[in-house]
Design a protein around this motif. Structure first.
Motif, mmCIF file in Angstrom:
data_model
loop_
_atom_site.group_PDB
_atom_site.id
_atom_site.type_symbol
_atom_site.label_atom_id
_atom_site.label_comp_id
_atom_site.label_asym_id
_atom_site.label_seq_id
_atom_site.Cartn_x
_atom_site.Cartn_y
_atom_site.Cartn_z
ATOM 1 N N SER A 110 30.621 57.351 36.712
ATOM 2 C CA SER A 110 31.765 56.961 36.823
ATOM 3 C C SER A 110 32.371 56.452 38.251
ATOM 4 C CB SER A 110 32.877 57.987 36.257
ATOM 5 O OG SER A 110 32.560 58.464 34.965
ATOM 6 N N LEU A 111 31.870 57.210 38.875
ATOM 7 C CA LEU A 111 32.312 56.966 40.587
ATOM 8 C C LEU A 111 31.793 55.682 40.726
ATOM 9 C CD1 LEU A 111 32.050 60.501 42.214
ATOM 10 C CD2 LEU A 111 34.016 59.250 41.820
ATOM 11 N N GLY A 112 30.585 55.353 40.615
ATOM 12 C CA GLY A 112 29.855 54.201 40.886
ATOM 13 C C GLY A 112 30.818 52.668 40.218
ATOM 14 N N LEU A 113 31.220 53.058 39.137
ATOM 15 C CA LEU A 113 31.946 52.066 38.428
ATOM 16 C C LEU A 113 33.230 52.184 39.147
ATOM 17 C CD1 LEU A 113 31.683 52.442 34.575
ATOM 18 C CD2 LEU A 113 31.187 50.292 35.694
ATOM 19 N N ILE A 114 33.958 53.235 39.443
ATOM 20 C CA ILE A 114 35.307 52.837 40.195
ATOM 21 C C ILE A 114 34.864 52.073 41.535
ATOM 22 C CG2 ILE A 114 36.605 54.506 41.499
ATOM 23 C CD1 ILE A 114 36.872 56.426 39.261
ATOM 24 N N VAL A 115 34.003 52.691 42.315
ATOM 25 C CA VAL A 115 33.425 51.686 43.567
ATOM 26 C C VAL A 115 33.351 50.271 43.220
ATOM 27 C CG1 VAL A 115 31.714 51.379 45.319
ATOM 28 C CG2 VAL A 115 32.770 53.704 44.688
ATOM 29 N N LEU A 116 32.576 49.956 42.050
ATOM 30 C CA LEU A 116 32.699 48.633 41.619
ATOM 31 C C LEU A 116 33.932 47.803 41.398
ATOM 32 C CD1 LEU A 116 29.375 48.455 39.589
ATOM 33 C CD2 LEU A 116 29.666 46.980 41.494
ATOM 34 N N LEU A 117 34.918 48.381 40.576
ATOM 35 C CA LEU A 117 35.967 47.906 40.114
ATOM 36 C C LEU A 117 36.879 47.654 41.444
ATOM 37 C CD1 LEU A 117 36.561 49.858 36.939
ATOM 38 C CD2 LEU A 117 36.386 47.487 37.214
ATOM 39 N N ALA A 118 36.858 48.859 42.447
ATOM 40 C CA ALA A 118 37.673 49.006 43.555
ATOM 41 C C ALA A 118 37.008 47.635 44.378
ATOM 42 C CB ALA A 118 37.557 50.125 44.284
ATOM 43 N N GLY A 119 35.861 47.134 44.560
ATOM 44 C CA GLY A 119 35.614 46.291 45.307
ATOM 45 C C GLY A 119 35.774 44.667 44.579
ATOM 46 N N VAL A 120 35.622 44.836 43.409
ATOM 47 C CA VAL A 120 36.131 43.692 42.744
ATOM 48 C C VAL A 120 37.519 43.262 43.091
ATOM 49 C CG1 VAL A 120 36.802 42.489 40.447
ATOM 50 C CG2 VAL A 120 34.332 43.598 40.715
ATOM 51 N N MET A 121 38.475 44.119 43.049
ATOM 52 C CA MET A 121 39.894 44.076 43.293
ATOM 53 C C MET A 121 39.865 43.694 44.684
ATOM 54 S SD MET A 121 41.573 47.295 41.020
ATOM 55 C CE MET A 121 43.228 46.996 41.803
ATOM 56 N N ALA A 122 39.333 44.272 45.616
ATOM 57 C CA ALA A 122 39.343 43.957 46.868
ATOM 58 C C ALA A 122 39.086 42.733 47.227
ATOM 59 C CB ALA A 122 38.543 45.121 47.863
ATOM 60 N N CYS A 123 38.032 42.170 46.709
ATOM 61 C CA CYS A 123 37.555 40.794 46.656
ATOM 62 C C CYS A 123 38.458 39.671 46.309
ATOM 63 C CB CYS A 123 36.215 40.286 46.012
ATOM 64 S SG CYS A 123 34.897 41.283 46.841
ATOM 65 N N GLU A 124 39.113 40.044 45.115
ATOM 66 C CA GLU A 124 40.233 39.160 44.448
ATOM 67 C C GLU A 124 41.651 38.977 45.260
ATOM 68 O OE1 GLU A 124 39.541 37.027 42.304
ATOM 69 O OE2 GLU A 124 37.842 37.650 41.415
ATOM 70 N N VAL A 125 41.924 39.997 45.797
ATOM 71 C CA VAL A 125 43.550 39.932 46.294
ATOM 72 C C VAL A 125 43.439 39.031 47.611
ATOM 73 C CG1 VAL A 125 45.189 41.382 47.593
ATOM 74 C CG2 VAL A 125 44.026 42.132 45.710
ATOM 75 N N PRO A 126 42.539 38.988 48.412
ATOM 76 C CA PRO A 126 42.787 38.064 49.708
ATOM 77 C C PRO A 126 42.253 36.775 49.332
ATOM 78 C CG PRO A 126 40.756 39.403 50.123
ATOM 79 C CD PRO A 126 41.458 40.070 48.799
ATOM 80 N N SER A 127 41.754 36.202 48.119
ATOM 81 C CA SER A 127 41.039 35.176 47.699
ATOM 82 C C SER A 127 42.088 34.023 47.687
ATOM 83 C CB SER A 127 40.283 35.253 46.640
ATOM 84 O OG SER A 127 39.861 34.091 46.153
ATOM 85 N N THR A 128 42.436 33.195 48.573
ATOM 86 C CA THR A 128 43.336 32.182 48.450
ATOM 87 C C THR A 128 42.640 31.016 48.530
ATOM 88 O OG1 THR A 128 43.645 32.338 51.079
ATOM 89 C CG2 THR A 128 45.112 33.424 49.774
ATOM 90 N N SER A 129 41.280 30.977 48.644
ATOM 91 C CA SER A 129 40.604 29.650 48.660
ATOM 92 C C SER A 129 40.282 29.164 47.301
ATOM 93 C CB SER A 129 39.221 29.902 49.229
ATOM 94 O OG SER A 129 38.252 30.839 48.621
ATOM 95 N N GLY A 130 40.708 29.868 46.124
ATOM 96 C CA GLY A 130 40.411 29.480 44.854
ATOM 97 C C GLY A 130 39.095 29.806 44.360
ATOM 98 N N SER A 131 38.386 30.361 45.064
ATOM 99 C CA SER A 131 37.154 31.119 44.493
ATOM 100 C C SER A 131 37.363 32.277 44.093
ATOM 101 C CB SER A 131 35.954 30.877 45.534
ATOM 102 O OG SER A 131 36.272 31.599 46.594
ATOM 103 N N HIS A 132 36.874 32.670 42.740
ATOM 104 C CA HIS A 132 36.991 33.928 42.273
ATOM 105 C C HIS A 132 35.873 34.489 41.824
ATOM 106 C CE1 HIS A 132 41.423 33.879 42.401
ATOM 107 N NE2 HIS A 132 41.182 32.655 42.079
ATOM 108 N N ILE A 133 35.686 35.935 41.661
ATOM 109 C CA ILE A 133 34.616 36.365 40.845
ATOM 110 C C ILE A 133 34.638 36.248 39.438
ATOM 111 C CG2 ILE A 133 33.674 38.627 40.148
ATOM 112 C CD1 ILE A 133 34.447 39.898 42.656
#
Length: 193
Positions: A110-133
């Motif tokens: 569960s903690l591993g999934l939380i880290v992955l989800l937080a990483g995905v959210m962290a990558c998506e928020v500053p993405s202004t270039s139009g590229s997304h996960i």
């Protein structure tokens, strides 16, 4: 090879399925929790989609905005955190070493999934270039989080964990039953054996 896999399943796989036994007696609560999770917990995701469909707006655009905005990932984080906290605050749990190990494995996953989800959210928020996960990654992580949360729900009821006291009570009851059977078999009608 097949025997080794069977042995491995009996030693590792079967104990991991033990927590599901906890919902046998409380199946109605489990179903209510699942339905509440889907309809109430995910309302922030499915309600905008339903409104877009009702207004004949492009659903695909709304779906992507919700995904990339972190709605599904944040929901997944919340249900996993709630599952971990529910697992950690159960009374009368942890008297069985195997159950303690299963709790540890589920908690680490569960903690591993939380880290992955937080990483995905962290990558998506500053993405202004139009590229997304990829949206498939978002959905797959949410499905894993949902299944994990459903598994963690089983840890709220420690009845599946047999501790030392439970095993002692079972053995004492078996001994009493054997003693009664032995007394009944010691006499055959009027003849003492």
């Amino acid at each position: 090879m097949k025997q080794n896999l069977g042995f491995l399943w009996m030693k590792l796989g079967v104990p991991l399925l033990e927590p599901w036994k906890a919902i046998r007696r409380r199946g109605h609560l489990y179903i209510a929790w699942l339905l509440g999770l889907l309809f109430l917990g995910l309302a922030g995701f499915w309600l905008p989609l339903a409104l877009a469909w009702a207004r004949s707006n492009p659903i695909n655009t709304v779906f992507e905005q919700l995904l990339y905005g972190g709605t599904l990932a944040s929901f997944s984080l919340v249900i996993l955190a709630e599952g971990i906290l529910g697992m950690l605050t159960v009374e009368k749990a942890g008297s069985n070493v195997t159950a303690l190990g299963i709790r540890g494995i589920a908690g680490c996953w569960s903690l591993g999934l939380i880290v992955l989800l937080a990483g995905v959210m962290a990558c998506e928020v500053p993405s202004t270039s139009g590229s997304h996960i990829s949206r498939y990654v978002h959905v797959l992580l949410a499905v894993f989080a949902f299944i994990t949360a459903a598994y963690l729900y089983c840890f709220r009821f420690p009845m599946w964990e047999k501790g030392v006291e439970d095993i002692k009570e079972e053995e004492d009851s078996d001994v009493d039953k054997l003693r009664k059977d032995a007394v009944g078999q010691a006499t055959d009608g009027e003849v003492k054996l």
